[in-house]
Design a protein around this motif. Sequence first.
Motif, PDB file in Angstrom:
ATOM      1  N   ALA A  24      31.212  14.634   1.515  1.00  0.00           N
ATOM      2  CA  ALA A  24      31.209  16.026   1.047  1.00  0.00           C
ATOM      3  C   ALA A  24      30.324  16.183  -0.187  1.00  0.00           C
ATOM      4  N   LYS A  57      33.403  19.396  -2.421  1.00  0.00           N
ATOM      5  CA  LYS A  57      34.581  18.674  -1.930  1.00  0.00           C
ATOM      6  C   LYS A  57      35.725  19.592  -1.489  1.00  0.00           C
ATOM      7  N   TYR A  58      36.483  19.063  -0.548  1.00  0.00           N
ATOM      8  CA  TYR A  58      37.808  19.599  -0.210  1.00  0.00           C
ATOM      9  C   TYR A  58      38.773  18.904  -1.163  1.00  0.00           C
ATOM     10  N   TRP A  59      39.473  19.662  -1.980  1.00  0.00           N
ATOM     11  CA  TRP A  59      40.367  19.022  -2.957  1.00  0.00           C
ATOM     12  C   TRP A  59      41.583  19.907  -3.195  1.00  0.00           C
ATOM     13  N   SER A  87      38.904   7.377   7.803  1.00  0.00           N
ATOM     14  CA  SER A  87      39.857   8.289   8.455  1.00  0.00           C
ATOM     15  C   SER A  87      39.168   9.514   9.058  1.00  0.00           C
ATOM     16  N   SER A 132      43.429  14.530   9.481  1.00  0.00           N
ATOM     17  CA  SER A 132      42.884  14.322   8.150  1.00  0.00           C
ATOM     18  C   SER A 132      41.940  15.494   7.894  1.00  0.00           C
ATOM     19  N   GLY A 133      42.126  16.192   6.786  1.00  0.00           N
ATOM     20  CA  GLY A 133      41.343  17.409   6.554  1.00  0.00           C
ATOM     21  C   GLY A 133      39.851  17.202   6.759  1.00  0.00           C
ATOM     22  N   SER A 134      39.307  16.184   6.098  1.00  0.00           N
ATOM     23  CA  SER A 134      37.858  15.981   6.143  1.00  0.00           C
ATOM     24  C   SER A 134      37.365  15.649   7.553  1.00  0.00           C
ATOM     25  N   ARG A 142      35.178  18.029   9.658  1.00  0.00           N
ATOM     26  CA  ARG A 142      33.736  18.135   9.411  1.00  0.00           C
ATOM     27  C   ARG A 142      32.940  17.036  10.111  1.00  0.00           C
ATOM     28  N   SER A 181      44.151   9.769  -1.429  1.00  0.00           N
ATOM     29  CA  SER A 181      43.570  11.080  -1.731  1.00  0.00           C
ATOM     30  C   SER A 181      44.612  12.167  -1.471  1.00  0.00           C
ATOM     31  N   MET A 212      45.552  14.680  -4.425  1.00  0.00           N
ATOM     32  CA  MET A 212      45.268  16.122  -4.419  1.00  0.00           C
ATOM     33  C   MET A 212      46.547  16.936  -4.587  1.00  0.00           C
ATOM     34  N   MET A 229      35.617  17.829  -9.634  1.00  0.00           N
ATOM     35  CA  MET A 229      36.776  17.372  -8.861  1.00  0.00           C
ATOM     36  C   MET A 229      37.529  16.302  -9.638  1.00  0.00           C
ATOM     37  N   ASP A 257      33.829  10.483  -3.952  1.00  0.00           N
ATOM     38  CA  ASP A 257      35.092  10.939  -3.368  1.00  0.00           C
ATOM     39  C   ASP A 257      36.272  10.394  -4.171  1.00  0.00           C
ATOM     40  N   ALA A 258      37.450  10.443  -3.589  1.00  0.00           N
ATOM     41  CA  ALA A 258      38.652  10.009  -4.295  1.00  0.00           C
ATOM     42  C   ALA A 258      38.767   8.491  -4.246  1.00  0.00           C
TER      43      ALA A 258
HETATM   44  O1  PMV Z   1      40.594  14.199   4.424  1.00  0.00           O
HETATM   45  P1  PMV Z   1      41.273  13.460   3.332  1.00  0.00           P
HETATM   46  O2  PMV Z   1      42.727  13.699   3.265  1.00  0.00           O
HETATM   47  O3  PMV Z   1      40.930  11.968   3.361  1.00  0.00           O
HETATM   48  O4  PMV Z   1      40.670  14.001   1.929  1.00  0.00           O
HETATM   49  C1  PMV Z   1      39.331  13.844   1.582  1.00  0.00           C
HETATM   50  C2  PMV Z   1      39.069  14.334   0.216  1.00  0.00           C
HETATM   51  C3  PMV Z   1      37.714  13.939  -0.369  1.00  0.00           C
HETATM   52  O5  PMV Z   1      37.132  12.881   0.360  1.00  0.00           O
HETATM   53  C4  PMV Z   1      37.916  13.469  -1.802  1.00  0.00           C
HETATM   54  C5  PMV Z   1      36.762  15.129  -0.400  1.00  0.00           C
HETATM   55  C6  PMV Z   1      36.173  15.569   0.908  1.00  0.00           C
HETATM   56  O6  PMV Z   1      35.900  16.761   1.031  1.00  0.00           O
HETATM   57  O7  PMV Z   1      35.942  14.741   1.806  1.00  0.00           O
END
Ligand code: PMV
Length: 327
Positions: A12, A15-17, A103, A135-137, A140, A190, A194, A241, A281-282
């Motif tokens: 990202a 970022k998604y946070w 992930s 997983s949110g990301s 994408r 992460s 978050m 972030m 990232d995280a």
């Molecule tokens: O999708 P997750 O729960 O692994 O969260 C990803 C969060 C960041 O990698 C930090 C930012 C992002 O947008 O990918």
Amino acid sequence: MKATARAHPNIALVKYWGKRDERLILPHTGSFSVTLDGLFAETTVAFDDGPDRGELDGKPFSEKELARVKILLDAIRARAGLRGGARVVSRSNFPTAAGLASSAAGFAALALAASKAAGLPTEAKPVSILARLGSGSACRSIEGGYCEWLRGERADGDDSYAIQRFPASHWPELRLLAAECAQEAKAVSSRDAMRTTVETSPYYAGWITDATAELPRVNALVAARDLDGLGQLAERNAWRMHATSLAANPPICFLRPATLAVIERAAALRRDGVRAYFTLDAGPNPVVLCDAKDAPRVESALREAGALKVTTCAPGPDAKLLDAHLF
Ligand code: PMV
């Protein structure tokens, strides 16, 4: 009732946070990423009468991993009217060593393979919505190139999915160098980081305003293939972030000494006329953006600065179905 898919991770730049809905994984803001070539996860899914089970990179799923896989499978079974369980086998060609979360690629491949195996539509939008539940990301990573995850407004999440803004061919000379700076497992996931940030950081409201305002800018900078503008935006978004998390209670710091050394080296390269910019990232592993012609020089500079391993990626392709199954 069996299908296999391959998907690539993404990094990202905005970022998604932070989630506004923990169960459906609905974000407080939109986000924007580049899908990475070279690295991928492959997943085979077969629906059957057994329990949900499977393995990741040769090891049976942990309880936590299986619980997340089940959330996605349950959503697919509900949509397809299926009963029973499923066998899932997943493997990636970057077993953590690239320092990138696997992930996103794993859940994107799972969402596409399971949709196909269940007879559901395999177009990008419905598959992105399903991947988001794992997983949110991951939402994408269904399409390649440059993707934006739309925040959406609906409570059921049906308008919260990613769309491709530019294909990989729009800016194929962009390089993204994943610099692995630490191998130990992160102290905080992460997901937990978050949540703590949303609940306790006094800066979180500022994050929402700022990240939202950056989205039209990141689109314009990629449209113009403006590396300096995009690099500056990526760096300030990453710092902001991390600033929200540093201000959480308890505070969360993902940076390690080698992380800072790599970040400083990117700045030193710029002083020498090489355009290199980081995002983070995280975790402790920065990803450095540069032009293809500078990638060899940037790669050796990052190693000199203390990166244990550097993986050079270009913008990558869409997730796709494969004929060869893993079982
Ligand atoms: O999708 P997750 O729960 O692994 O969260 C990803 C969060 C960041 O990698 C930090 C930012 C992002 O947008 O990918």
